[in-house]
Motif scaffolding. Sequence first.
Motif, PDB file in Angstrom:
ATOM      1  N   ALA A   1       9.743  10.532   3.541  1.00  0.00           N
ATOM      2  CA  ALA A   1      10.377   8.736   3.297  1.00  0.00           C
ATOM      3  C   ALA A   1       8.665   8.192   3.381  1.00  0.00           C
ATOM      4  N   LEU A   2       7.856   8.053   4.045  1.00  0.00           N
ATOM      5  CA  LEU A   2       6.997   6.857   3.430  1.00  0.00           C
ATOM      6  C   LEU A   2       6.740   7.373   1.583  1.00  0.00           C
ATOM      7  N   LYS A   3       6.840   8.044   1.002  1.00  0.00           N
ATOM      8  CA  LYS A   3       6.433   8.086  -0.354  1.00  0.00           C
ATOM      9  C   LYS A   3       8.054   7.661  -0.812  1.00  0.00           C
ATOM     10  N   HIS A   4       8.839   7.749  -0.464  1.00  0.00           N
ATOM     11  CA  HIS A   4       9.903   6.651  -1.176  1.00  0.00           C
ATOM     12  C   HIS A   4      10.217   5.491  -0.887  1.00  0.00           C
ATOM     13  N   ALA A   5       9.596   5.231  -0.152  1.00  0.00           N
ATOM     14  CA  ALA A   5       9.048   3.960   0.462  1.00  0.00           C
ATOM     15  C   ALA A   5       8.173   2.703  -0.353  1.00  0.00           C
ATOM     16  N   GLU A   6       7.267   3.860   0.279  1.00  0.00           N
ATOM     17  CA  GLU A   6       6.161   3.098  -1.516  1.00  0.00           C
ATOM     18  C   GLU A   6       6.501   3.396  -3.403  1.00  0.00           C
ATOM     19  N   MET A   7       7.168   3.769  -3.459  1.00  0.00           N
ATOM     20  CA  MET A   7       7.338   4.371  -4.271  1.00  0.00           C
ATOM     21  C   MET A   7       9.041   3.368  -4.349  1.00  0.00           C
ATOM     22  N   LEU A   8       9.749   2.322  -3.645  1.00  0.00           N
ATOM     23  CA  LEU A   8      10.994   1.998  -3.918  1.00  0.00           C
ATOM     24  C   LEU A   8      10.218   0.227  -4.271  1.00  0.00           C
ATOM     25  N   VAL A   9       9.167  -0.055  -2.989  1.00  0.00           N
ATOM     26  CA  VAL A   9       8.471  -0.961  -3.479  1.00  0.00           C
ATOM     27  C   VAL A   9       7.465  -1.240  -4.940  1.00  0.00           C
ATOM     28  N   SER A  10       6.883  -0.548  -5.178  1.00  0.00           N
ATOM     29  CA  SER A  10       6.101  -0.414  -5.612  1.00  0.00           C
ATOM     30  C   SER A  10       6.446  -0.481  -7.272  1.00  0.00           C
ATOM     31  N   MET A  11       7.842  -0.330  -7.180  1.00  0.00           N
ATOM     32  CA  MET A  11       8.973  -0.114  -8.090  1.00  0.00           C
ATOM     33  C   MET A  11       9.714  -1.775  -8.088  1.00  0.00           C
ATOM     34  N   GLY A  12       9.409  -2.414  -7.450  1.00  0.00           N
ATOM     35  CA  GLY A  12      11.106  -3.601  -7.077  1.00  0.00           C
ATOM     36  C   GLY A  12      12.040  -3.526  -6.906  1.00  0.00           C
ATOM     37  N   LEU A  13      12.321  -2.221  -6.335  1.00  0.00           N
ATOM     38  CA  LEU A  13      13.706  -1.606  -6.432  1.00  0.00           C
ATOM     39  C   LEU A  13      13.474  -1.596  -4.945  1.00  0.00           C
ATOM     40  N   SER A  14      15.503  -2.214  -4.616  1.00  0.00           N
ATOM     41  CA  SER A  14      16.156  -1.811  -3.404  1.00  0.00           C
ATOM     42  C   SER A  14      17.474  -1.205  -3.495  1.00  0.00           C
ATOM     43  N   HIS A  15      18.102  -0.768  -2.784  1.00  0.00           N
ATOM     44  CA  HIS A  15      19.401   0.244  -2.325  1.00  0.00           C
ATOM     45  C   HIS A  15      20.445  -0.779  -3.005  1.00  0.00           C
TER      46      HIS A  15
ATOM     47  N   MET B   1       3.631   7.487  19.453  1.00  0.00           N
ATOM     48  CA  MET B   1       3.356   6.742  18.558  1.00  0.00           C
ATOM     49  C   MET B   1       2.929   6.651  17.719  1.00  0.00           C
ATOM     50  N   ARG B   2       1.455   6.841  18.364  1.00  0.00           N
ATOM     51  CA  ARG B   2       0.247   5.940  17.788  1.00  0.00           C
ATOM     52  C   ARG B   2      -0.070   7.336  17.242  1.00  0.00           C
ATOM     53  N   ARG B   3      -0.261   8.429  17.109  1.00  0.00           N
ATOM     54  CA  ARG B   3      -0.911   9.393  16.694  1.00  0.00           C
ATOM     55  C   ARG B   3       0.358   9.515  15.487  1.00  0.00           C
ATOM     56  N   ARG B   4       1.287   9.411  15.676  1.00  0.00           N
ATOM     57  CA  ARG B   4       1.839   9.464  13.946  1.00  0.00           C
ATOM     58  C   ARG B   4       1.905   8.348  13.463  1.00  0.00           C
ATOM     59  N   GLU B   5       1.650   7.044  14.462  1.00  0.00           N
ATOM     60  CA  GLU B   5       1.130   6.206  13.063  1.00  0.00           C
ATOM     61  C   GLU B   5      -0.013   6.144  12.332  1.00  0.00           C
ATOM     62  N   GLY B   6      -1.027   6.798  13.566  1.00  0.00           N
ATOM     63  CA  GLY B   6      -2.396   7.794  12.389  1.00  0.00           C
ATOM     64  C   GLY B   6      -1.523   8.704  11.713  1.00  0.00           C
ATOM     65  N   LEU B   7      -1.015   9.360  11.035  1.00  0.00           N
ATOM     66  CA  LEU B   7      -0.554  10.302  10.543  1.00  0.00           C
ATOM     67  C   LEU B   7       0.076   9.663   8.869  1.00  0.00           C
ATOM     68  N   LEU B   8       0.238   8.621   9.092  1.00  0.00           N
ATOM     69  CA  LEU B   8       1.604   7.798   8.004  1.00  0.00           C
ATOM     70  C   LEU B   8       0.753   7.221   7.667  1.00  0.00           C
ATOM     71  N   ASN B   9      -0.363   6.497   8.107  1.00  0.00           N
ATOM     72  CA  ASN B   9      -1.701   5.689   7.381  1.00  0.00           C
ATOM     73  C   ASN B   9      -2.153   6.701   7.152  1.00  0.00           C
ATOM     74  N   ALA B  10      -2.935   7.651   7.001  1.00  0.00           N
ATOM     75  CA  ALA B  10      -3.418   8.858   6.388  1.00  0.00           C
ATOM     76  C   ALA B  10      -2.343   9.291   5.388  1.00  0.00           C
ATOM     77  N   TRP B  11      -1.658   9.459   4.854  1.00  0.00           N
ATOM     78  CA  TRP B  11      -0.630   9.679   4.201  1.00  0.00           C
ATOM     79  C   TRP B  11      -0.296   9.091   3.489  1.00  0.00           C
ATOM     80  N   ALA B  12      -0.604   7.335   3.599  1.00  0.00           N
ATOM     81  CA  ALA B  12      -0.578   6.533   2.389  1.00  0.00           C
ATOM     82  C   ALA B  12      -1.487   6.271   1.140  1.00  0.00           C
ATOM     83  N   PHE B  13      -0.725   5.907  -0.134  1.00  0.00           N
ATOM     84  CA  PHE B  13      -1.389   5.208  -0.991  1.00  0.00           C
ATOM     85  C   PHE B  13      -1.901   3.322  -0.658  1.00  0.00           C
TER      86      PHE B  13
END
Lengths: 251, 251, 251, 251, 251, 251
Positions: free
Chosen positions: C214-228, C21-33
Amino acid sequence: MRIAYVVPGPMSKGPMGLREMRRREGLLNAWAFPGTTVSVVDVPTGPVSIESAYEEALCVPATIDLIMKCERDGFDAAIIGCFGDPGLEAARELATIPVVGPCESSLLLAAGLGHKFSVLTVFDSLIAGQELLAVKAGVHAKLASVRATGIPVLDLMKDPAFTKRRLIEVADACVRQDRADAFLFGCMTMSFLDLGDEVAAAVGAPAVNAGKAALKHAEMLVSMGLSHSKKAFPLPAKMQAGQPFEALRVA
Amino acid sequence: MRIAYVVPGPMSKGPMGLREMRRREGLLNAWAFPGTTVSVVDVPTGPVSIESAYEEALCVPATIDLIMKCERDGFDAAIIGCFGDPGLEAARELATIPVVGPCESSLLLAAGLGHKFSVLTVFDSLIAGQELLAVKAGVHAKLASVRATGIPVLDLMKDPAFTKRRLIEVADACVRQDRADAFLFGCMTMSFLDLGDEVAAAVGAPAVNAGKAALKHAEMLVSMGLSHSKKAFPLPAKMQAGQPFEALRVA
Amino acid sequence: MRIAYVVPGPMSKGPMGLREMRRREGLLNAWAFPGTTVSVVDVPTGPVSIESAYEEALCVPATIDLIMKCERDGFDAAIIGCFGDPGLEAARELATIPVVGPCESSLLLAAGLGHKFSVLTVFDSLIAGQELLAVKAGVHAKLASVRATGIPVLDLMKDPAFTKRRLIEVADACVRQDRADAFLFGCMTMSFLDLGDEVAAAVGAPAVNAGKAALKHAEMLVSMGLSHSKKAFPLPAKMQAGQPFEALRVA
Amino acid sequence: MRIAYVVPGPMSKGPMGLREMRRREGLLNAWAFPGTTVSVVDVPTGPVSIESAYEEALCVPATIDLIMKCERDGFDAAIIGCFGDPGLEAARELATIPVVGPCESSLLLAAGLGHKFSVLTVFDSLIAGQELLAVKAGVHAKLASVRATGIPVLDLMKDPAFTKRRLIEVADACVRQDRADAFLFGCMTMSFLDLGDEVAAAVGAPAVNAGKAALKHAEMLVSMGLSHSKKAFPLPAKMQAGQPFEALRVA
Amino acid sequence: MRIAYVVPGPMSKGPMGLREMRRREGLLNAWAFPGTTVSVVDVPTGPVSIESAYEEALCVPATIDLIMKCERDGFDAAIIGCFGDPGLEAARELATIPVVGPCESSLLLAAGLGHKFSVLTVFDSLIAGQELLAVKAGVHAKLASVRATGIPVLDLMKDPAFTKRRLIEVADACVRQDRADAFLFGCMTMSFLDLGDEVAAAVGAPAVNAGKAALKHAEMLVSMGLSHSKKAFPLPAKMQAGQPFEALRVA
Amino acid sequence: MRIAYVVPGPMSKGPMGLREMRRREGLLNAWAFPGTTVSVVDVPTGPVSIESAYEEALCVPATIDLIMKCERDGFDAAIIGCFGDPGLEAARELATIPVVGPCESSLLLAAGLGHKFSVLTVFDSLIAGQELLAVKAGVHAKLASVRATGIPVLDLMKDPAFTKRRLIEVADACVRQDRADAFLFGCMTMSFLDLGDEVAAAVGAPAVNAGKAALKHAEMLVSMGLSHSKKAFPLPAKMQAGQPFEALRVA
């Protein structure tokens, strides 16, 4: 009736030259119904041959200019002389005479020959584009497959025996493996080789020559007094609002 | 990262002018993730605005030339600044950096917001073309409707209050009558009015700004190290065979 | 922004454990904007891994509870950490922050990379379910194929070299035989192996990492002020009528 | 044959209570072919009624446990007693006796009554879900429309005369406006009102009672010696590999 | 209830003869629910067997006359005894009792057994027609494939062991190569060989006997008090306007 | 070339009589290309007019016999003179000359006139059948709508002014409400009123005369040396195996 066959590249200046344009004009006139005259004309500049989306995009502005000139010169219909039907919608917006594209004409003809048909194209990279053209024509439901010969357009006439063998081989795969009941030559140079009867006999299924199909489509429309719907292809809004054609463009 | 927003018409010479280009550049940079810089550039000649298939066809050759220049100039991605995505396939054949079109970007974004979405377009005559773009993007199954505002592109900014009322009216019809869960502004000028939040609040469904969507799409691809597939958009065959770009065209 | 990556099984108690779980968390944070923080959390009870409709159904109630807790805890978006997107509609009914599913995110991203794409899944028994997810995402028209590697989820990390060879073999079949222009890793464990670049290079087509998508999708939505859209995913009717969340259930 | 009708919520503890369960059991036995016995059973905990994706997800684990118990107890088939068919795929993975869902059963029955049919559902928010169930059943091509009555499940029996008028009104809109040839009651409580003949007579088109349809579907399968395909719904992979059912879950 | 199984060819005068009609009647009665009686009747003239569109068209007028006689004689439902469902719409226009066709009945039954199914037909030339029948039934989306055995109808009973081997071989290809979860015997003579259990066991997927499926469909409709919709299959307009049946035809 | 127009009912004995047959023959010959001669022939017995599935089924055997006679008599192509295209597949199995149906011919022609088209039919009860014919022709994707005039076939010529007003009214609804770009007269009697130009002018969209369309389709095929594919429409298997045509039928 007088029909213009508009080549969307400067064929007369290219490797095939004016001789090939005149040969095609001869074939078209031989295929026509009594009373039809076909003239083959080409644009002054543009792609050598059209085998990519880029080359297709490149040819459209000059092709539309030439179609508009043909309408002013009194032709009763125009055929866009490339199987990708480049500029078909745009030309229909500006022209009132029927403008037909060999791909659309062939697909609609083939749809009446059986349950499914296939298209023989030039390269694998053109398959997706051909599928989209079948969607545009409305007959995607009958498209069994698109298969490529792999022979570049400019090489198709170099070794006609080889080309014929390859066309038979690919058409046969369409009929045997994809259950096509008929097949189209998805390229004008392929069509003007006039090998349809031989390839059809070899594989036991009818072959549609795209040049013949476009010609017959144009003749049919003119003889019925029909043209494309202006509901579907209206004049550009600025021209409807009274601006001249030249005002659409900033030089 | 550096992103080029390529306007496929000579906006700086037209009625909107350089001031509007700079305003859009400001908005894009404000919308971007930290670390992204966006430059807005336009082509030297072409259509005043794009509201027909003809005007779309007219803009493509110069637009592709400019995208190729942007790639040579070191941009990391290019956005084609027209909702019709003119020249998208052709540009992807020639470019290796990601090239995105606002229509495709917006459709894919909207597909994730609900079950169905609608597109607000300019004229009724553009509806069929928008439907085909949804087919090309692969999300036609989620398209609830395309509805036109009837306001010409060049008039959208003349009376922003009227435009906003009309956008709300049309978006409301999409949500109420066509069961759209979300809607897109299907025109860049409409998007750069930046009225999304107000219209969304008025109709109770999210609005997709095509300019923002294209920007986020480009940023996403660059940050993931992805670009369009060269299986789908290969270099033209003649260039694969070793000919230079210039050889594709006969002057 | 703060994003929660919600694992819908008790990963910390299972064979992969807290370390993974921590390894995946590390990867996700590394991939993030820049500016994004990702936290990986898991549910207390549920399936060991998700490889059947039953295991998927089993995980949903606890997963939704955890997503609701994340929203209360101030996260800006939540990612459901399983490629089957279990509970996506249900979570969107209850949450107002964006909730994304890696399958939907990846499918929409892949749809923009070419004409067709394929999904690499775990078992043949999951193919029909994956096809239905493509229908739900609206992009079924672009799905070239779903192919299984046959390697159970919990075995994917045991012999990474073998897994990589198998991924290349299956991806290659998608590209060569099914004409896919791109392909997805249809499993989170497969994605977090982070083999995308190697597999993509081997088969010559882009690979979509579902975790990154999934990460980029979430970041995109938040940065655009959009939700489902709440038109698509409204609060349950009883809650709209004023009943508390707890009243939905009889103990 | 013995058929279990499994209510996926704790109906005996809720507002409808044991009396309604027994009434439904009486109707089912009255509808059955000679030789069939139907038992109505419910789960111990879960949603009060199912009117959202969340409530549907909530009921599945306990429902599957109860279906498995019914199989061990010697029932020949099981019906999932909710029109959303919650847990249908998961139950079919674990059970070998036929498990049917009233929605699938009704859709397949209605498909044989005419060219198109409509579904009467509870709320507008359930329309998209019903459309997806039609896709899963394979008969989406025959779905004329889904229309909501707007009456909550727990209110349907409060004023039967009002409910009947509303059902007639909505069914009539399906037949008149959407060209439905038949219609379904898309809710078990709606179906067990047993108003089909009256509503059908009022609108002039056959009505499908989902409870009857599911019962007949189950009887048909048992009498033919058929069950769902284990190619489509295989046992979870871990169980195929020899692990016990209990090993699928971490407590 | 009393059900008529109407053979649309003069079977009693043909190579199979009255003995085979009585054998099929015996099987149908053995398959029926308690209380159902099935009578097998045939038309006086028509095709020897039905293996082409021409032979199918040939049988319809006499078949409809016989179905109308069965209705006058008090039968509760009629089955058209040919897998092509010849005359199904026409018979439904004229009859008020349920008229079912084995193809439609089998397709709808198979759609509930898994995600996809296949049809085993007689000749390759019947594949397109079978696909259209799946469109008419509304379940084309679930049709994995139609494959032919190549054994003429009148030869199926000559060497049952050979026929069984061939059925297993073709069914196996459907399951293995086309990913069918179930398969149908797409011919009545194939179905009345009653080899379903053996073929199903050999390939590991359920087999649908078209004769059983049609019988169960008819029993289901009668027991539910349902018949085909008269919205879909109205009486011919001239009869609605008061003309007698005989007036439809000029002798 | 010589073309037979085969009326599938005994028109010469019915209310329209020989005079109307000769009038239609005159129109067809006037519409033809130079060198084409059209003969109108009818069957000896059959339906008075064709307005239901039953009447359509009734006409087929005699119609096919007459088409076969026309082939033996040296005609180059045959047109089935009813918009339902009765017996089209069966006739194509037996004939080698092109056999065309006005519905298929008109649909394929209309598909080339714009993005969508509508069909004007006689009664609401024929709408579903017309939609299926669009599926068979492969162009269902372009069908905007089918709308009925409600005027029985035999009444269409009674009050031509009323008929024309009604045609304009219905065509206008197709164009205005269903966004049809063109429309077809979906009935031969409607087409032979020869009102196309007037109705088209009134609604501003092209009208397709089904009689003209079928004639042009036949002329096109003959002039191209094409006929329907024998892969799609093979000779009945018994005849391929050497049996005579007469052996298909038991008297």
